[in-house]
Design a protein around this motif. Structure first.
Motif, PDB file in Angstrom:
ATOM      1  N   UNK A   3      27.080 -36.872 -49.317  1.00 36.59           N
ATOM      2  CA  UNK A   3      26.482 -37.281 -50.586  1.00 36.59           C
ATOM      3  C   UNK A   3      27.329 -36.934 -51.801  1.00 36.59           C
ATOM      4  N   UNK A   4      28.418 -36.196 -51.587  1.00 40.94           N
ATOM      5  CA  UNK A   4      29.230 -35.749 -52.710  1.00 40.94           C
ATOM      6  C   UNK A   4      28.829 -34.381 -53.213  1.00 40.94           C
ATOM      7  N   UNK A   5      28.011 -33.702 -52.441  1.00 42.71           N
ATOM      8  CA  UNK A   5      27.567 -32.365 -52.836  1.00 42.71           C
ATOM      9  C   UNK A   5      28.659 -31.335 -52.564  1.00 42.71           C
ATOM     10  N   UNK A   6      28.505 -30.173 -53.165  1.00 39.64           N
ATOM     11  CA  UNK A   6      29.433 -29.062 -52.906  1.00 39.64           C
ATOM     12  C   UNK A   6      29.386 -28.708 -51.425  1.00 39.64           C
ATOM     13  N   UNK A   7      28.197 -28.658 -50.851  1.00 39.19           N
ATOM     14  CA  UNK A   7      28.055 -28.306 -49.426  1.00 39.19           C
ATOM     15  C   UNK A   7      28.784 -29.311 -48.530  1.00 39.19           C
ATOM     16  N   UNK A  32      32.063 -28.556 -46.123  1.00 35.35           N
ATOM     17  CA  UNK A  32      32.113 -28.904 -44.699  1.00 35.35           C
ATOM     18  C   UNK A  32      33.431 -29.583 -44.356  1.00 35.35           C
ATOM     19  N   UNK A  33      33.907 -30.460 -45.239  1.00 35.33           N
ATOM     20  CA  UNK A  33      35.196 -31.129 -45.016  1.00 35.33           C
ATOM     21  C   UNK A  33      36.325 -30.100 -45.038  1.00 35.33           C
ATOM     22  N   UNK A  34      36.279 -29.194 -46.001  1.00 34.14           N
ATOM     23  CA  UNK A  34      37.304 -28.155 -46.098  1.00 34.14           C
ATOM     24  C   UNK A  34      37.256 -27.246 -44.874  1.00 34.14           C
ATOM     25  N   UNK A  35      36.058 -26.874 -44.435  1.00 31.89           N
ATOM     26  CA  UNK A  35      35.916 -26.011 -43.253  1.00 31.89           C
ATOM     27  C   UNK A  35      36.512 -26.677 -42.012  1.00 31.89           C
ATOM     28  N   UNK A  36      36.323 -27.985 -41.879  1.00 32.72           N
ATOM     29  CA  UNK A  36      36.891 -28.707 -40.734  1.00 32.72           C
ATOM     30  C   UNK A  36      38.418 -28.686 -40.790  1.00 32.72           C
ATOM     31  N   UNK A  37      38.977 -28.861 -41.980  1.00 35.83           N
ATOM     32  CA  UNK A  37      40.427 -28.819 -42.127  1.00 35.83           C
ATOM     33  C   UNK A  37      40.955 -27.418 -41.818  1.00 35.83           C
ATOM     34  N   UNK A  38      40.275 -26.397 -42.300  1.00 34.67           N
ATOM     35  CA  UNK A  38      40.700 -25.022 -42.023  1.00 34.67           C
ATOM     36  C   UNK A  38      40.651 -24.724 -40.529  1.00 34.67           C
ATOM     37  N   UNK A  39      39.627 -25.223 -39.862  1.00 38.39           N
ATOM     38  CA  UNK A  39      39.539 -25.033 -38.404  1.00 38.39           C
ATOM     39  C   UNK A  39      40.707 -25.731 -37.710  1.00 38.39           C
ATOM     40  N   UNK A  64      32.966 -22.337 -54.336  1.00 42.02           N
ATOM     41  CA  UNK A  64      33.197 -23.471 -55.225  1.00 42.02           C
ATOM     42  C   UNK A  64      34.542 -24.102 -54.897  1.00 42.02           C
ATOM     43  N   UNK A  65      34.927 -25.078 -55.673  1.00 44.70           N
ATOM     44  CA  UNK A  65      36.194 -25.758 -55.414  1.00 44.70           C
ATOM     45  C   UNK A  65      37.364 -25.180 -56.186  1.00 44.70           C
ATOM     46  N   UNK A  66      37.087 -24.500 -57.292  1.00 48.97           N
ATOM     47  CA  UNK A  66      38.160 -24.031 -58.157  1.00 48.97           C
ATOM     48  C   UNK A  66      38.689 -22.651 -57.785  1.00 48.97           C
ATOM     49  N   UNK A  77      36.551 -31.286 -54.685  1.00 47.13           N
ATOM     50  CA  UNK A  77      35.644 -30.807 -53.633  1.00 47.13           C
ATOM     51  C   UNK A  77      34.463 -31.766 -53.473  1.00 47.13           C
ATOM     52  N   UNK A  78      33.903 -32.209 -54.580  1.00 50.01           N
ATOM     53  CA  UNK A  78      32.782 -33.157 -54.510  1.00 50.01           C
ATOM     54  C   UNK A  78      33.239 -34.514 -53.969  1.00 50.01           C
ATOM     55  N   UNK A  79      34.438 -34.923 -54.322  1.00 49.78           N
ATOM     56  CA  UNK A  79      34.962 -36.202 -53.804  1.00 49.78           C
ATOM     57  C   UNK A  79      35.138 -36.125 -52.293  1.00 49.78           C
ATOM     58  N   UNK A  80      35.646 -34.997 -51.815  1.00 50.42           N
ATOM     59  CA  UNK A  80      35.752 -34.804 -50.370  1.00 50.42           C
ATOM     60  C   UNK A  80      34.379 -34.874 -49.715  1.00 50.42           C
TER      61      UNK A  80
END
Length: 153
Positions: free
Chosen positions: A18-22, A26-33, A46-48, A9-12
């Motif tokens: 910046x590598x933050x959870x937020x 955001x990357x995951x939310x874009x993929x889900x959309x 979280x990522x887990x 999640x941080x790598x995404x």
């Protein structure tokens, strides 16, 4: 593999931030959309998936799995999943049933919660996408057995 999921999640998040959870969320939310999943169907903390603040509907999980089938990387993704009565967390489930070797799914267990999501190949050869969750499972109840019977039906 929870640490790996958190780090992923941080790598995404580092891809466009910046590598933050937020930033990762955001990357995951874009993929889900892109997969057609509405924001209200998923809440990630979280990522887990270990946080009790994580929420996802079974319908959103099934829709995400269907979306993966249209991606070039889908064969590798599906091949990474345990197979019923064959390996991984499903090696003992579906043994001696018509679904042995025909269920490809991810299990999940956490605090009186069980989940199973993936694909099953019916006797007809048709592939079905499914996501089954059991929350607040009382002591003495085997939710996984109930889930397995539902898939067998």
């Amino acid at each position: 593999q929870n640490l790996h999921a958190e780090l992923l999640l941080r790598r995404l998040g580092l891809v466009k931030g910046t590598g933050s959870i937020a930033d990762g969320q955001a990357v995951v939310a874009a993929m889900l959309a892109e997969a057609g999943i509405a924001p209200g169907e998923v809440a990630l903390s979280d990522g887990s998936g270990m946080s009790s603040y994580n929420r996802v509907t079974p319908r959103a999980t099934a829709r995400l799995l269907q979306w993966t089938q249209r991606q070039a990387w889908h064969p590798l993704f599906r091949a990474s999943l345990p197979i019923g009565a064959v390996d991984g967390t499903l090696r003992r489930r579906f043994a001696g049933t018509p679904l042995a070797g025909r269920v490809f799914a991810k299990t999940g267990t956490l605090n009186a919660t069980n989940a199973l999501a993936g694909w099953l190949v019916a006797a007809s050869g048709r592939t079905f996408t499914f996501a089954i969750y059991a929350n607040d499972v009382p002591d003495g109840v085997r939710a996984t057995a109930i889930m397995d019977r539902a898939l067998l039906a």
